[in-house]
Design an enzyme around this catalytic site. Sequence first.
Site, PDB file in Angstrom:
ATOM      1  N   TYR A  59      30.065  34.451  56.502  1.00 53.63           N
ATOM      2  CA  TYR A  59      29.415  35.342  57.472  1.00 53.63           C
ATOM      3  C   TYR A  59      28.014  34.830  57.781  1.00 53.63           C
ATOM      4  O   TYR A  59      27.258  34.471  56.873  1.00 53.63           O
ATOM      5  CB  TYR A  59      29.278  36.760  56.898  1.00 53.63           C
ATOM      6  CG  TYR A  59      30.521  37.606  56.923  1.00 53.63           C
ATOM      7  CD1 TYR A  59      31.724  37.125  57.427  1.00 53.63           C
ATOM      8  CD2 TYR A  59      30.479  38.907  56.417  1.00 53.63           C
ATOM      9  CE1 TYR A  59      32.854  37.920  57.436  1.00 53.63           C
ATOM     10  CE2 TYR A  59      31.612  39.709  56.428  1.00 53.63           C
ATOM     11  CZ  TYR A  59      32.796  39.213  56.942  1.00 53.63           C
ATOM     12  OH  TYR A  59      33.916  40.007  56.942  1.00 53.63           O
ATOM     13  N   GLU A  60      27.675  34.807  59.046  1.00 58.16           N
ATOM     14  CA  GLU A  60      26.296  34.624  59.487  1.00 58.16           C
ATOM     15  C   GLU A  60      25.853  35.976  60.027  1.00 58.16           C
ATOM     16  O   GLU A  60      26.412  36.475  61.003  1.00 58.16           O
ATOM     17  CB  GLU A  60      26.202  33.546  60.562  1.00 58.16           C
ATOM     18  CG  GLU A  60      26.558  32.164  60.048  1.00 58.16           C
ATOM     19  CD  GLU A  60      26.417  31.100  61.120  1.00 58.16           C
ATOM     20  OE1 GLU A  60      25.333  30.494  61.214  1.00 58.16           O
ATOM     21  OE2 GLU A  60      27.391  30.882  61.861  1.00 58.16           O
ATOM     22  N   ILE A  61      24.845  36.573  59.421  1.00 59.56           N
ATOM     23  CA  ILE A  61      24.581  37.993  59.642  1.00 59.56           C
ATOM     24  C   ILE A  61      23.312  38.293  60.423  1.00 59.56           C
ATOM     25  O   ILE A  61      22.989  39.458  60.641  1.00 59.56           O
ATOM     26  CB  ILE A  61      24.517  38.748  58.296  1.00 59.56           C
ATOM     27  CG1 ILE A  61      23.369  38.199  57.429  1.00 59.56           C
ATOM     28  CG2 ILE A  61      25.845  38.647  57.560  1.00 59.56           C
ATOM     29  CD1 ILE A  61      23.106  39.021  56.189  1.00 59.56           C
ATOM     30  N   SER A  79      22.339  27.998  60.431  1.00 54.77           N
ATOM     31  CA  SER A  79      23.137  27.831  59.245  1.00 54.77           C
ATOM     32  C   SER A  79      24.259  28.846  59.292  1.00 54.77           C
ATOM     33  O   SER A  79      24.170  29.819  60.014  1.00 54.77           O
ATOM     34  CB  SER A  79      22.264  28.030  58.014  1.00 54.77           C
ATOM     35  OG  SER A  79      21.256  27.051  57.986  1.00 54.77           O
TER      36      SER A  79
END
Length: 376
Positions: free
Chosen positions: A287-289, A375
Amino acid sequence: PAALAGRPIVRMKHVLVVVALGTAIAAKVRLQPASESLPPFYHTSEELREELQHLVSTCPELTLKTHWAPNASFGRSVQLDVISIKAKDAGAKKLNKVFMLFGEHARELISAESGLHFAKTLCGERKEAILRGNEFMMVINANPESRSRVEKGEWCLRVNPNGVDLNRNWDEHWEGDASFGKDTNPGETPFSEPETQLLKQLVSAYRPTTFFTIHSGTLGMYMPWAFDMQHLADRNQQSMMEILKKVDEDHCQCPFGAAGKEVGYSCPGTCLDWVFDQLKTPYCFAYEIYYGGSLSQLRDRWQDKLQWPGASLLQEQNLAHEHFKDLFAHFLSSFIQVASQAEQALQELNELQGAPSSVQDCSIRPPSSTRIPRSP
């Protein structure tokens, strides 16, 4: 989690992932590094540890252990704080075992913060319902030495003290290619770093049924594979997609699907692929949150992409498909990065490293021709 109040529980794994992402999003704050000291709304590494120690005293379901990984070849050792949360009366019941990895990249401060926030949530008023069918092991700060340098003003530092990207150092289609640049340096050999050696030991011993690695830089939710765009996840593909669809509908409204590469750039050596392949963990997600740009623009562009006939199938096979290429060229993600952007982005990062700290906001800048790569 408050958004789930009153909703029927359809599948515990669905609810678990919704709670996880919802908690992380609720914890996000905007990083605006304007000085050589850490902004007051973030915890230092020592404060993170103190918060976890306090939780031990107030949450009987939580245990905290410090694990050491000596590495004589580098003349240093690494210690990682690991928390476990499990119902006291769980006994031998079959549980969904969840391993959550935060803070692999030092500059992604929101990752560790979200881990702390989620641990507090698990010890909160809903813990009985959550822990009835789930248990957790969590590494909150996986790159502690480099994070401490970020806290002192090195805002763009992503790698560990040896200059290695921990999320390219796992022995899964690992490639020792120096052309990736120092920001994604895979190391001299797979598992050359004490951090990844220790993480491998922890996750292997735990044998999770669900695995998360939490990053920041954009909004996105990915499942294997990350190492290329030629191969599809051959286990649980539809089940993982169903979970991501549920989370996306309720919380993210962001890109989700099978990760991978655009021709000319790859993400070999990730923890996502290693855990899925080597441990045969059924559910694995990255997950990129947090995204620092216009959320409405990102979400609108994503919805436009989904309207195209056949987009759903392409999404399940690989988000790096040509159909999605311009989306990820504009909204950069290191899991799905367009090859033409990679070299330019790395050059811009190198230039930014020497800039005054007031402009070293690597964790939040919205992508454009002058932005750095995101990222994980």
